[in-house]
Design a protein around this motif. Structure first.
Motif, mmCIF file in Angstrom:
data_model
loop_
_atom_site.group_PDB
_atom_site.id
_atom_site.type_symbol
_atom_site.label_atom_id
_atom_site.label_comp_id
_atom_site.label_asym_id
_atom_site.label_seq_id
_atom_site.Cartn_x
_atom_site.Cartn_y
_atom_site.Cartn_z
ATOM 1 N N PHE A 78 -22.370 12.279 19.287
ATOM 2 C CA PHE A 78 -21.349 11.368 18.757
ATOM 3 C C PHE A 78 -20.656 11.914 17.516
ATOM 4 O O PHE A 78 -19.416 11.914 17.445
ATOM 5 N N PRO A 79 -21.390 12.405 16.484
ATOM 6 C CA PRO A 79 -20.687 12.982 15.325
ATOM 7 C C PRO A 79 -19.799 14.159 15.685
ATOM 8 O O PRO A 79 -18.715 14.332 15.111
ATOM 9 N N LEU B 184 -18.252 14.765 18.641
ATOM 10 C CA LEU B 184 -17.048 14.266 19.309
ATOM 11 C C LEU B 184 -16.125 13.542 18.327
ATOM 12 O O LEU B 184 -14.894 13.660 18.418
ATOM 13 N N TYR B 185 -16.727 12.826 17.388
ATOM 14 C CA TYR B 185 -15.901 12.121 16.391
ATOM 15 C C TYR B 185 -15.177 13.116 15.483
ATOM 16 O O TYR B 185 -14.036 12.874 15.072
ATOM 17 N N TYR C 148 -14.093 16.071 16.387
ATOM 18 C CA TYR C 148 -12.944 16.528 17.171
ATOM 19 C C TYR C 148 -11.835 15.481 17.157
ATOM 20 O O TYR C 148 -10.642 15.817 17.062
ATOM 21 N N PHE C 149 -12.208 14.214 17.256
ATOM 22 C CA PHE C 149 -11.224 13.137 17.242
ATOM 23 C C PHE C 149 -10.476 13.094 15.906
ATOM 24 O O PHE C 149 -9.239 13.001 15.857
ATOM 25 N N VAL C 150 -11.229 13.189 14.816
ATOM 26 C CA VAL C 150 -10.620 13.122 13.479
ATOM 27 C C VAL C 150 -9.722 14.330 13.235
ATOM 28 O O VAL C 150 -8.677 14.218 12.574
#
Length: 285
Positions: free
Chosen positions: A25-26, A28-29, A31-33
């Protein structure tokens, strides 16, 4: 007790949840940010595509911080390997109060790096530091945090804390070398230096490769010691890549660009780390 495959999967489910929560989760987050204009102020982040990556790749300070981290890791690891091997050879014999001296040698490992750096920040202070005071008493005018000496000072402090780590691993490696090899070498008339070069060093190569790998990674991502002692200064002379990302995120407030820098750093280091692991495994085999 034997378990069916289905039961084994159910038993591994909690571990999978923990791994997903703490790693996947961190990641992927991040990459999102990295593709959003995320700011520390909390304002709504708009999608900006690869702009954060472009800004990082065109920022000379990013490359400078990577180069500094690489140089620091190289010289600090070399210094710690030399000192650690020397101490391991010195302690690889029986002498009075050996346990006491070993315990004293390991004390720096028990201190948090930030606290260790704070201690030396006080000891090396130009006005209240004990080290400059005695150096001045002896007629030696040295300022440890001058641009010409600051890198040497930082490497020396890092070596003082982490040489015991190298010592412990190398000392354990020395204990695995059979005494019969040294006895045979003495019978053949080999000197201590020849025994070290022909017996000790070749058998320690896997151990040295592992400890160099571990210390190199840790030294490359150094942050706390430099933050406490120099905060990356003078100017950007001692700015490591970890400190660069910190400043980008929490001083400039650009969380998106900091995330992009972290991801780019991962892609840069992954092939090098893969080659290092392959070398260690091959040497160990």
């Amino acid at each position: 007790m034997l378990y069916t495959r289905k039961q084994a999967y159910w038993m591994m489910a909690p571990l999978a949840v923990v791994v997903i929560a703490l790693v996947a989760f961190p990641t992927l987050y991040a990459y999102f940010v990295s593709v959003h204009d995320a700011r520390l102020s909390g304002a709504s982040a708009s999608f900006i595509g690869l702009n954060n990556y472009t800004a990082t790749l065109t920022n000379g300070s990013f490359y400078g911080s990577i180069w500094y981290s690489a140089k620091f890791a190289l010289f600090a690891t070399i210094a710690e390997l030399i000192a650690g091997v020397g101490l391991a050879l010195l302690f690889n014999r029986t002498f009075r109060a050996k346990g006491l001296f070993t315990s004293l040698l390991l004390l720096p490992l028990m201190v948090a790096p930030s606290l260790f750096a704070l201690i030396f920040r006080l000891m090396l202070n130009d006005f209240v530091g004990v080290v400059p005071y005695y150096l001045n008493e002896w007629g030696i005018r040295v300022q440890p945090f001058d641009p010409a000496l600051v890198n040497t000072t930082l490497i020396a402090i890092d070596a003082l804390q982490w040489t015991p780590f190298v010592f412990v691993i190398v000392y354990a490696g020395l204990a695995t070398i059979p005494d019969e090899l040294y006895e045979a070498a003495r019978v053949d008339g080999a000197s201590p230096v020849q025994s070290f070069v022909r017996i000790t060093l070749p058998l320690l190569v896997p151990t040295l490769a592992i400890v160099a790998f571990l210390r190199g990674i840790d030294a490359f991502k150094i942050y706390d010691m430099i933050y406490v002692l120099t905060n990356g200064g003078p100017g950007e002379l001692t700015t490591s890549v970890s400190l660069f990302i910190y400043k980008k995120a929490f001083l400039e407030g650009n969380i998106g660009e900091a995330a992009a820098a972290s991801i780019l750093l991962t892609f840069i280091l992954a092939p090098l780390l893969g080659l290092a692991v392959k070398f260690i495994v091959r040497r160990g085999a």
